[in-house]
Design an enzyme around this catalytic site. Structure first.
Site, PDB file in Angstrom:
ATOM      1  N   LYS A   1     -11.367  -4.466 -17.647  1.00 49.06           N
ATOM      2  CA  LYS A   1     -11.988  -3.503 -16.740  1.00 49.06           C
ATOM      3  C   LYS A   1     -11.013  -3.125 -15.632  1.00 49.06           C
ATOM      4  CE  LYS A   1     -15.764  -3.503 -18.994  1.00 49.06           C
ATOM      5  NZ  LYS A   1     -15.076  -3.784 -20.240  1.00 49.06           N
ATOM      6  N   ASP A   2     -11.202  -1.931 -15.108  1.00 52.16           N
ATOM      7  CA  ASP A   2     -10.308  -1.358 -14.110  1.00 52.16           C
ATOM      8  C   ASP A   2     -10.213  -2.204 -12.847  1.00 52.16           C
ATOM      9  OD1 ASP A   2      -9.829   1.733 -14.985  1.00 52.16           O
ATOM     10  OD2 ASP A   2     -11.760   0.956 -15.675  1.00 52.16           O
ATOM     11  N   LYS A   3      -9.011  -2.182 -12.238  1.00 48.55           N
ATOM     12  CA  LYS A   3      -8.811  -2.867 -10.969  1.00 48.55           C
ATOM     13  C   LYS A   3      -9.346  -2.024  -9.811  1.00 48.55           C
ATOM     14  CE  LYS A   3      -5.438  -4.886  -7.862  1.00 48.55           C
ATOM     15  NZ  LYS A   3      -4.179  -5.585  -7.762  1.00 48.55           N
TER      16      LYS A   3
ATOM     17  N   LYS B   1     -16.903  -7.655 -10.132  1.00 46.02           N
ATOM     18  CA  LYS B   1     -15.620  -7.865  -9.461  1.00 46.02           C
ATOM     19  C   LYS B   1     -15.184  -6.578  -8.786  1.00 46.02           C
ATOM     20  CE  LYS B   1     -12.558  -6.910 -13.368  1.00 46.02           C
ATOM     21  NZ  LYS B   1     -11.956  -5.739 -12.760  1.00 46.02           N
TER      22      LYS B   1
ATOM     23  N   GLN C   1      -4.052   4.887 -15.800  1.00 49.55           N
ATOM     24  CA  GLN C   1      -4.432   3.476 -15.807  1.00 49.55           C
ATOM     25  C   GLN C   1      -3.831   2.721 -16.986  1.00 49.55           C
ATOM     26  OE1 GLN C   1      -8.494   2.530 -16.458  1.00 49.55           O
ATOM     27  NE2 GLN C   1      -8.782   4.063 -18.042  1.00 49.55           N
TER      28      GLN C   1
END
Length: 194
Positions: free
Chosen positions: A75-77, A46, A160
């Protein structure tokens, strides 16, 4: 074992901007998948989406509840993220072939006996591209990486962790004070099981 994590070097000069091109996170599964079972396991890439945004998109396409989709971690954007999810095979398998999204790509599919749950991962691998790095600072980074490989590094809070609106600490306080309810049942279980 020495648990001292503090670095004593001078600042290291370089440029880094967290973006899908320069920050890649790949999940390492806790176990190998058996190839058969009641759960469809997808390896997904993604881009520029949170895990929850990805789940919402998949849920809408497949006509299943988000809670039926298993995942091991968030998970990180602002990254290109690769992670594994599980879906009920009988509900998802017939519709997954027609799935298409510009920021989500299915890299592989298999089956397994159990649903993936939070924490079902060994860890994550990272690729981080840094720029404007001279040879002196590059040597300092190699020395720091060698030290990290020996003793590890703690997962301190960073930007984050504070949420999209930088208000996670306020939301957490409201939950503790009983002023706000937790909507995500998975997170609710984690908080109350500890």
């Amino acid at each position: 074992m020495n648990l001292s994590f503090a670095s004593t070097h001078s600042p290291i000069g370089f440029y880094f901007k967290q973006s899908p091109r320069d920050f890649v996170v790949e999940e390492i599964p806790l176990y190998s998948f058996g190839g058969e079972g009641a759960h469809l396991i997808l390896k997904i890439r993604k881009k520029s989406l949170t895990t929850f945004e990805m789940l919402k998109i998949l849920s809408a396409h497949l006509g299943i509840k988000e809670s039926e989709i298993g995942y091991a971690g968030l998970k990180d954007k602002n990254a290109l993220s690769i992670q594994y999810i599980s879906l009920p095979r009988h509900l998802a398998a017939p519709k997954i072939e027609s799935f298409s999204h510009s920021n989500i790509k299915i890299l592989s599919a298999t089956y397994h006996n159990n649903k993936i749950k939070l924490g079902h991962l060994k860890g994550n691998q990272f690729f981080i591209r840094i720029k404007k790095l001279n040879s002196f600072n590059a040597q300092k980074i190699l020395e720091v990486c060698s030290r990290v490989a020996q003793v590890g590094i703690p997962n301190y809070f960073s930007y984050q962790r504070f949420g999209k609106e930088s208000d996670n600490y306020r939301l957490g306080l409201e939950i503790i004070e009983g002023k706000r309810k937790i909507r995500n049942k998975k997170i609710h279980c984690i908080i109350h099981d500890k």
